[in-house]
Design an enzyme around this catalytic site. Structure first.
Site, mmCIF file in Angstrom:
data_model
loop_
_atom_site.group_PDB
_atom_site.id
_atom_site.type_symbol
_atom_site.label_atom_id
_atom_site.label_comp_id
_atom_site.label_asym_id
_atom_site.label_seq_id
_atom_site.Cartn_x
_atom_site.Cartn_y
_atom_site.Cartn_z
ATOM 1 N N CYS A 114 -1.668 -0.442 -1.875
ATOM 2 C CA CYS A 114 -1.294 -0.101 -3.243
ATOM 3 C C CYS A 114 -1.693 -1.227 -4.188
ATOM 4 O O CYS A 114 -1.646 -2.401 -3.825
ATOM 5 C CB CYS A 114 0.209 0.131 -3.336
ATOM 6 N N SER A 165 1.561 -1.917 1.590
ATOM 7 C CA SER A 165 1.650 -0.743 2.472
ATOM 8 C C SER A 165 1.290 -1.095 3.920
ATOM 9 O O SER A 165 1.992 -1.901 4.512
ATOM 10 C CB SER A 165 0.921 0.493 1.952
ATOM 11 N N HIS A 186 -5.557 2.268 16.245
ATOM 12 C CA HIS A 186 -5.150 2.839 17.535
ATOM 13 C C HIS A 186 -6.422 3.000 18.371
ATOM 14 O O HIS A 186 -7.436 3.471 17.847
ATOM 15 C CB HIS A 186 -4.492 4.208 17.349
#
Lengths: 125, 125
Positions: free
Chosen positions: B91, B71, B76
């Site tokens: 996952c 995944s 940020h």
């Protein structure tokens, strides 16, 4: 879109979902998913910086990813189960992550959607 | 790590957080954040496919992104506010997203962390 108290210094909204019973044809169609994520970026009113896609595993599963100036959008798919997960996380009052999320969902045609909201804002303390 | 009922067909765990009072020097250091996200990928026991980084706005804010076979991981940053958001979504039972999340947090040195868990698993119906 609640969460926290006081004034928001950074407005961040993250809509994410787990989609059951999607159309498996679309989940393994790389170019269709790229078109969908680009259109979702426009619907979110976000500025696209980069799109990437990666195929993983033997069943045609895909990750399609858009980096936008306002954060990111992702789609991960498991065509063998008709399962996909979607994240639309954008910053700024000018963006509409919910509309972009709803658009992606409409294109993947799930029978069931579990949708969640994550508040990614920074609040004045 | 609760959520849903019945057997899991796909195991997906998403740890995400909003970090206040981080070290602004690190938040604007692109190469440091790339090193951190690569190390986090190893700690998560995930397989790195691609790393990207983008600088946005006039204040040195950065997006650093890792696509992994399991995944994605993202950071940020808003150095002007000492604010950052972190997502580690992986996952598979073989992965440890919480350890990777904790590692990234330790490197950004926040004074306050709001951490959340999103269950991205597919359950047998």
């Amino acid at each position: 879109m609640a969460g926290g108290v006081g004034a928001r210094v950074v407005v961040g909204r993250h809509i994410y979902g787990n989609l059951y019973g999607c159309d498996p044809q679309i989940l393994r169609d790389e170019s269709a998913l790229i078109t969908i994520i680009k259109e979702a970026t426009k619907i979110a009113n976000a500025m696209l910086l980069s799109v990437g896609s990666y195929r993983f595993g033997p069943n045609g599963g895909l990750t399609v990813f858009a980096i936008v100036a306002e954060s990111h959008i992702s789609i991960h798919t498991w065509p063998e189960y008709g399962f996909a997960t979607v994240d639309v996380y954008t910053c700024g009052d000018h963006t509409d992550p919910k509309a972009a999320f709803d658009y992606i969902v409409s294109k993947l045609k799930p029978q069931k959607v579990e949708a969640f909201f994550g508040d990614r804002s920074m609040y004045k303390e």
